[in-house]
Motif scaffolding. Structure first.
Motif, PDB file in Angstrom:
ATOM      1  N   SER A   6       1.010  -1.224   0.095  1.00  0.00           N
ATOM      2  CA  SER A   6       0.034  -0.011  -0.090  1.00  0.00           C
ATOM      3  C   SER A   6       0.855   1.276  -0.117  1.00  0.00           C
ATOM      4  O   SER A   6       1.856   1.233   0.595  1.00  0.00           O
ATOM      5  N   SER A   7       0.424   2.371  -0.857  1.00  0.00           N
ATOM      6  CA  SER A   7       1.140   3.335  -0.882  1.00  0.00           C
ATOM      7  C   SER A   7       1.150   4.176   0.572  1.00  0.00           C
ATOM      8  O   SER A   7       0.320   3.966   1.369  1.00  0.00           O
ATOM      9  N   LEU A   8       2.404   4.814   0.954  1.00  0.00           N
ATOM     10  CA  LEU A   8       2.326   5.179   2.485  1.00  0.00           C
ATOM     11  C   LEU A   8       1.518   6.487   2.285  1.00  0.00           C
ATOM     12  O   LEU A   8       1.561   7.028   3.255  1.00  0.00           O
ATOM     13  N   ALA A   9       1.506   6.969   1.177  1.00  0.00           N
ATOM     14  CA  ALA A   9       0.427   8.203   1.207  1.00  0.00           C
ATOM     15  C   ALA A   9      -0.944   8.036   0.745  1.00  0.00           C
ATOM     16  O   ALA A   9      -1.536   9.039   0.480  1.00  0.00           O
ATOM     17  N   SER A  10      -1.386   6.827   0.785  1.00  0.00           N
ATOM     18  CA  SER A  10      -2.784   6.434   0.281  1.00  0.00           C
ATOM     19  C   SER A  10      -3.998   7.257   1.185  1.00  0.00           C
ATOM     20  O   SER A  10      -3.569   7.332   2.439  1.00  0.00           O
ATOM     21  N   ARG A  11      -5.053   7.124   0.382  1.00  0.00           N
ATOM     22  CA  ARG A  11      -6.177   7.724   1.171  1.00  0.00           C
ATOM     23  C   ARG A  11      -7.326   6.513   1.075  1.00  0.00           C
ATOM     24  O   ARG A  11      -6.715   5.540   0.657  1.00  0.00           O
ATOM     25  N   THR A  12      -8.440   6.835   1.621  1.00  0.00           N
ATOM     26  CA  THR A  12      -9.487   5.769   1.809  1.00  0.00           C
ATOM     27  C   THR A  12      -9.964   5.373   0.327  1.00  0.00           C
ATOM     28  O   THR A  12     -10.155   6.217  -0.601  1.00  0.00           O
ATOM     29  N   ARG A  13      -9.865   4.009   0.378  1.00  0.00           N
ATOM     30  CA  ARG A  13     -10.191   3.385  -1.029  1.00  0.00           C
ATOM     31  C   ARG A  13     -10.340   1.920  -0.891  1.00  0.00           C
ATOM     32  O   ARG A  13     -10.397   1.301   0.311  1.00  0.00           O
ATOM     33  N   VAL A  14     -10.609   1.287  -2.114  1.00  0.00           N
ATOM     34  CA  VAL A  14     -11.134  -0.367  -2.149  1.00  0.00           C
ATOM     35  C   VAL A  14      -9.544  -0.843  -2.212  1.00  0.00           C
ATOM     36  O   VAL A  14      -8.791  -0.717  -3.027  1.00  0.00           O
ATOM     37  N   LYS A  15      -9.397  -2.095  -1.187  1.00  0.00           N
ATOM     38  CA  LYS A  15      -8.172  -2.710  -1.352  1.00  0.00           C
ATOM     39  C   LYS A  15      -8.588  -4.021  -1.527  1.00  0.00           C
ATOM     40  O   LYS A  15      -9.482  -4.560  -1.012  1.00  0.00           O
ATOM     41  N   THR A  16      -7.760  -4.985  -2.372  1.00  0.00           N
ATOM     42  CA  THR A  16      -7.841  -6.361  -2.412  1.00  0.00           C
ATOM     43  C   THR A  16      -7.052  -6.888  -1.323  1.00  0.00           C
ATOM     44  O   THR A  16      -5.947  -6.634  -0.937  1.00  0.00           O
ATOM     45  N   LEU A  17      -8.044  -7.887  -0.601  1.00  0.00           N
ATOM     46  CA  LEU A  17      -7.376  -8.528   0.682  1.00  0.00           C
ATOM     47  C   LEU A  17      -6.331  -9.659   0.202  1.00  0.00           C
ATOM     48  O   LEU A  17      -6.569 -10.471  -0.776  1.00  0.00           O
ATOM     49  N   THR A  18      -4.964  -9.829   0.989  1.00  0.00           N
ATOM     50  CA  THR A  18      -4.114 -10.876   0.731  1.00  0.00           C
ATOM     51  C   THR A  18      -4.784 -12.189   1.071  1.00  0.00           C
ATOM     52  O   THR A  18      -5.705 -12.368   2.212  1.00  0.00           O
ATOM     53  N   GLN A  19      -4.196 -13.412   0.776  1.00  0.00           N
ATOM     54  CA  GLN A  19      -4.701 -14.756   1.045  1.00  0.00           C
ATOM     55  C   GLN A  19      -4.543 -14.714   2.716  1.00  0.00           C
ATOM     56  O   GLN A  19      -5.356 -15.374   3.192  1.00  0.00           O
ATOM     57  N   ALA A  20      -3.341 -14.004   3.103  1.00  0.00           N
ATOM     58  CA  ALA A  20      -3.030 -14.408   4.645  1.00  0.00           C
ATOM     59  C   ALA A  20      -4.190 -13.526   5.293  1.00  0.00           C
ATOM     60  O   ALA A  20      -4.550 -14.362   6.444  1.00  0.00           O
ATOM     61  N   THR A  21      -4.556 -12.650   5.022  1.00  0.00           N
ATOM     62  CA  THR A  21      -5.595 -11.794   5.692  1.00  0.00           C
ATOM     63  C   THR A  21      -7.152 -12.488   5.605  1.00  0.00           C
ATOM     64  O   THR A  21      -7.490 -12.633   6.738  1.00  0.00           O
ATOM     65  N   LEU A  22      -7.263 -13.077   4.359  1.00  0.00           N
ATOM     66  CA  LEU A  22      -8.418 -13.746   4.138  1.00  0.00           C
ATOM     67  C   LEU A  22      -8.669 -15.199   5.277  1.00  0.00           C
ATOM     68  O   LEU A  22      -9.446 -15.344   5.638  1.00  0.00           O
ATOM     69  N   GLN A  23      -7.288 -15.549   5.218  1.00  0.00           N
ATOM     70  CA  GLN A  23      -7.267 -16.830   6.020  1.00  0.00           C
ATOM     71  C   GLN A  23      -7.300 -16.515   7.432  1.00  0.00           C
ATOM     72  O   GLN A  23      -8.062 -17.164   8.360  1.00  0.00           O
ATOM     73  N   ALA A  24      -6.568 -15.519   8.123  1.00  0.00           N
ATOM     74  CA  ALA A  24      -6.554 -14.874   9.640  1.00  0.00           C
ATOM     75  C   ALA A  24      -8.191 -14.580   9.697  1.00  0.00           C
ATOM     76  O   ALA A  24      -8.497 -14.772  10.839  1.00  0.00           O
ATOM     77  N   ASN A  25      -8.897 -13.967   8.900  1.00  0.00           N
ATOM     78  CA  ASN A  25     -10.292 -13.589   9.113  1.00  0.00           C
ATOM     79  C   ASN A  25     -11.471 -14.774   8.750  1.00  0.00           C
ATOM     80  O   ASN A  25     -12.803 -14.478   9.217  1.00  0.00           O
ATOM     81  N   ARG A  26     -10.965 -15.821   8.490  1.00  0.00           N
ATOM     82  CA  ARG A  26     -12.156 -16.730   8.085  1.00  0.00           C
ATOM     83  C   ARG A  26     -12.660 -17.295   9.411  1.00  0.00           C
ATOM     84  O   ARG A  26     -13.887 -17.571   9.188  1.00  0.00           O
ATOM     85  N   PRO A  27     -12.104 -17.249  10.464  1.00  0.00           N
ATOM     86  CA  PRO A  27     -12.899 -17.765  11.432  1.00  0.00           C
ATOM     87  C   PRO A  27     -14.046 -16.936  12.211  1.00  0.00           C
ATOM     88  O   PRO A  27     -14.963 -17.447  12.673  1.00  0.00           O
TER      89      PRO A  27
END
Ligand code: GLP
Length: 259
Positions: free
Chosen positions: A146-167
């Protein structure tokens, strides 16, 4: 960065809640940036208890959550709207019209992101931003790169994040692949930031955030650029820090009276 290392996760959560409570006591109209994730319920529990004891009122406070899943209506049980309602808003006197999250079910998520960013600015910005940290170093849903200057926007989640949030999702229901998140630039505009990380699973990424290079590979390292950051840890989350002894010297067992 102020680095406070407590013996237990309970003490760490209490310290974070105390900062939020003090902020609202000093300015009842404070604008709070709020976070979700498994680390946060103990913090919100302390806020609910402080409210029940009559120590703090959130009636005039304003809140902006970091993020929401694209495609989930506020009423969806796994939405961050529902999380906040269950953990905090529904148990305190926050005024519903003052609690803001991005709308995950907006027909145009990009337009919704712009609306949310403008709303934060219109209300005067965030006074205190609460953060957790993802196992891959994300803050909000700002994934690595992610850009260190980014503003509010839509992000695609990584496989690791999808896995962590599956429970957090029902058996068979997949977490959404996209989220609307405040950007790193948005987060860094908060006047003060407090980040809570607990447990051994966060030790490596906490070391990268505090002692690693400033890099989009670890989005939380961007906090090194913010002048008012407090990182609150338990012993387990602090275990991989090279300069642990120094942090303990400055703030023994997380105490702030010594320095
Ligand atoms: C989610 C949230 C983040 C949060 C992270 C860590 O992905 N979008 O804001 O910091 O999870 O969650 P946990 O506290 O469950 O480790």
């Amino acid at each position: 960065m102020k680095i406070l290392i407590f013996n237990t996760p309970e003490e760490a959560a209490a310290r974070v809640a105390a900062q939020i409570t003090t902020t609202v006591q000093q300015n009842p109209e404070a604008r709070l940036g709020l976070a979700t994730g498994g680390t946060m319920p103990p913090v919100y529990c302390h806020l609910v208890q402080a409210h029940e004891r009559g120590e703090v009122s959130f009636a005039r406070a304003v809140s902006f959550n970091l993020d929401e899943y694209v495609g989930l209506a506020p009423t969806h049980p796994c939405s961050y709207h529902s999380f906040m309602q269950a953990e905090l808003f529904g148990q305190t006197d926050f005024a519903p019209q003052n609690t803001h999250l991005p709308h995950g079910d907006a027909p145009d998520p990009t337009a919704e992101s712009l609306r949310y960013e403008a709303l934060i600015a219109d209300q005067g910005g965030v006074d205190l931003q609460l953060l957790g940290i993802g196992p891959n170093g994300h803050i909000g849903f700002n994934e690595p790169s992610s850009s260190l200057a980014s503003r509010t926007r839509v992000k695609t989640l990584t496989q690791a994040t999808l896995q962590a949030n599956r429970p957090y999702f029902d058996h068979g229901e997949k977490p959404p692949q996209y989220a609307i998140t405040m950007g790193i630039g948005t987060i860094l505009e908060a006047r003060a930031v407090v980040l809570l990380a607990t447990g051994a699973g966060k030790a490596q990424v906490v070391a990268e955030m505090i002692e690693g290079p400033l890099s989009a590979a670890c989005p939380a390292s961007s906090l090194q650029m913010h002048p008012q950051v407090t990182v609150v840890l338990d012993q387990a989350a602090a275990a991989a820090l090279k300069h642990r002894a120094y942090y303990h010297t400055v703030h023994p067992e997380g105490r702030e009276d010594a320095a």
